[in-house]
Write a protein that holds these residues in place. Structure first.
Motif, PDB file in Angstrom:
ATOM      1  N   LEU A 175       0.833  -1.196   0.000  1.00 39.81           N
ATOM      2  CA  LEU A 175       0.000   0.000   0.000  1.00 39.81           C
ATOM      3  C   LEU A 175       0.871   1.251   0.000  1.00 39.81           C
ATOM      4  N   LEU A 176       0.603   2.136  -0.964  1.00 41.78           N
ATOM      5  CA  LEU A 176       1.289   3.428  -0.993  1.00 41.78           C
ATOM      6  C   LEU A 176       0.497   4.480  -0.223  1.00 41.78           C
ATOM      7  N   THR A 192      -8.477  15.552   0.832  1.00 42.35           N
ATOM      8  CA  THR A 192      -8.432  15.153  -0.576  1.00 42.35           C
ATOM      9  C   THR A 192      -7.009  14.954  -1.076  1.00 42.35           C
ATOM     10  N   LEU A 193      -6.044  15.591  -0.456  1.00 40.50           N
ATOM     11  CA  LEU A 193      -4.642  15.373  -0.811  1.00 40.50           C
ATOM     12  C   LEU A 193      -4.073  14.370   0.187  1.00 40.50           C
ATOM     13  N   VAL A 194      -3.696  13.243  -0.341  1.00 43.78           N
ATOM     14  CA  VAL A 194      -3.254  12.151   0.513  1.00 43.78           C
ATOM     15  C   VAL A 194      -1.760  11.933   0.327  1.00 43.78           C
ATOM     16  N   LYS A 195      -1.054  11.912   1.418  1.00 39.01           N
ATOM     17  CA  LYS A 195       0.386  11.637   1.352  1.00 39.01           C
ATOM     18  C   LYS A 195       0.633  10.185   1.732  1.00 39.01           C
ATOM     19  N   GLY A 196       1.521   9.561   0.977  1.00 34.48           N
ATOM     20  CA  GLY A 196       1.814   8.170   1.225  1.00 34.48           C
ATOM     21  C   GLY A 196       3.271   7.939   1.554  1.00 34.48           C
ATOM     22  N   ILE A 197       3.664   6.698   1.394  1.00 36.75           N
ATOM     23  CA  ILE A 197       5.044   6.344   1.697  1.00 36.75           C
ATOM     24  C   ILE A 197       5.949   6.666   0.520  1.00 36.75           C
ATOM     25  N   ASN A 198       7.233   6.734   0.801  1.00 41.17           N
ATOM     26  CA  ASN A 198       8.263   6.906  -0.236  1.00 41.17           C
ATOM     27  C   ASN A 198       8.084   8.159  -1.070  1.00 41.17           C
ATOM     28  N   GLY A 199       7.479   9.181  -0.491  1.00 43.51           N
ATOM     29  CA  GLY A 199       7.353  10.457  -1.178  1.00 43.51           C
ATOM     30  C   GLY A 199       6.201  10.563  -2.155  1.00 43.51           C
ATOM     31  N   PHE A 200       5.377   9.551  -2.245  1.00 43.05           N
ATOM     32  CA  PHE A 200       4.231   9.588  -3.149  1.00 43.05           C
ATOM     33  C   PHE A 200       3.048  10.320  -2.512  1.00 43.05           C
ATOM     34  N   LYS A 203       4.884  11.954  -7.687  1.00 37.54           N
ATOM     35  CA  LYS A 203       6.076  11.992  -6.845  1.00 37.54           C
ATOM     36  C   LYS A 203       7.000  13.038  -7.452  1.00 37.54           C
ATOM     37  N   PRO A 204       7.553  13.929  -6.652  1.00 37.80           N
ATOM     38  CA  PRO A 204       8.348  15.030  -7.228  1.00 37.80           C
ATOM     39  C   PRO A 204       9.612  14.570  -7.942  1.00 37.80           C
TER      40      PRO A 204
END
Lengths: 112, 114
Positions: free
Chosen positions: B46-47, B55-63, B78-79
C-alpha cells in the motif's frame, strides 16, 4: 490478455463450516499466485503467496491451519477458510503474475 | 457501475524527474481509493489511501495523490523519481454499500532511467 477467474463472487456460510475459494488462470500458467484479504475502507492485506507444487508462504499473523492454500496445478489455486467464524467475514481476492499482474474479481465472504 | 481506468500502461521517466501516474474512476457511491505498488515476485504494498478525509493524501516513499471528485480522478505523483520506484502500480476502488466490492485498474508499469 491474461485473465484470472475467481469463484464464487460471494458466499454466505454458517459459523463452523468451511468455505473454498478458487482462483484460476484461464489462458496462462501461473507458478505464483497471491491471496489478499480486505475489510471495508481498509487496504488489502497480503495473506499468503501460493507456489505451484509446494507449500504456501504465509504472512506473519495469518493462521495457516485456518486459511488452507492449495496450488496443485499451474492454473488453479484454492483458499479454504476452515471452521469459519463471523470475524472471517471479509473480501478475499487473488492475483497471478503473467506479463504483469492480474487480479481476480474477488469473493465476498459472510459468515453468519 | 464501478470502474477504474489507469490511463497509461507504461510510463518512463528519468531519475530525479517527476512521476505522474493517472487514474480515473467511476463510482455510484463515495468510494475508498487506493494506490498500491508491486515489485517483481512480491505482494502488493500500500502506498496511500483515500477514505473521505483530506483530498490530498500523502503516502510512503514520497508519493502523494489528490482526490478530485469533479474530475473523478486520483492521480499518483512523486516530485523526484528514484531507481527503486521502478515497479507496477495499481489504482484500486472499493465500495461498501452492502455489496462490498473492490476493483483494480489494469496497472501502470513505471520505468526509471538513470
Amino acid at each position: 490478455g491474461a485473465v484470472v477467474s475467481q469463484h464464487p463472487s460471494w458466499v454466505i456460510c454458517k459459523s463452523g463450516t468451511s468455505v473454498k475459494i478458487e482462483c484460476r488462470s484461464l489462458d496462462f500458467q501461473a507458478t505464483t499466485m497471491f491471496w489478499y484479504r480486505q475489510f471495508p475502507k481498509q487496504s488489502l492485506m497480503l495473506m499468503a503467496t501460493s507456489n505451484e507444487g509446494s507449500k504456501a508462504t504465509y504472512e506473519q499473523g495469518v493462521e495457516k491451519d485456518k486459511f488452507l492454500i492449495n496450488h496443485a496445478s499451474l492454473t488453479l489455486s484454492t483458499l479454504t477458510v476452515t471452521s469459519a467464524h463471523p470475524e472471517d467475514s471479509s473480501f478475499y481476492i487473488c492475483s497471478a503474475r503473467w506479463a504483469g499482474y492480474t487480479f481476480g474479481s474477488g469473493t465476498r465472504l459472510t459468515v453468519v | 457501475a464501478q470502474s477504474v481506468t489507469q490511463l497509461d500502461s507504461h510510463v518512463s521517466v528519468s531519475e530525479g524527474t517527476p512521476v505522474l501516474l493517472r487514474c480515473n474512476y467511476s463510482s455510484s457511491y463515495s468510494p475508498s481509493l487506493f494506490w498500491y505498488v508491486q515489485h517483481p515476485n512480491k505482494g502488493l504494498q500500500l502506498l496511500l489511501k483515500y477514505t473521505s478525509a483530506a483530498t490530498l493524501v500523502k503516502g510512503i516513499n514520497g508519493f502523494e495523490a489528490e482526490f478530485k471528485k469533479s474530475e473523478t480522478s486520483f492521480h499518483l505523483t512523486k516530485p523526484s523519481a528514484h531507481m527503486s520506484d521502478a515497479a507496477e502500480y495499481f489504482c484500486v476502488v472499493s465500495e461498501d454499500t452492502g455489496g462490498f466490492k473492490t476493483i483494480f485498474g489494469a496497472g501502470t508499469r513505471l520505468f526509471v532511467k538513470a
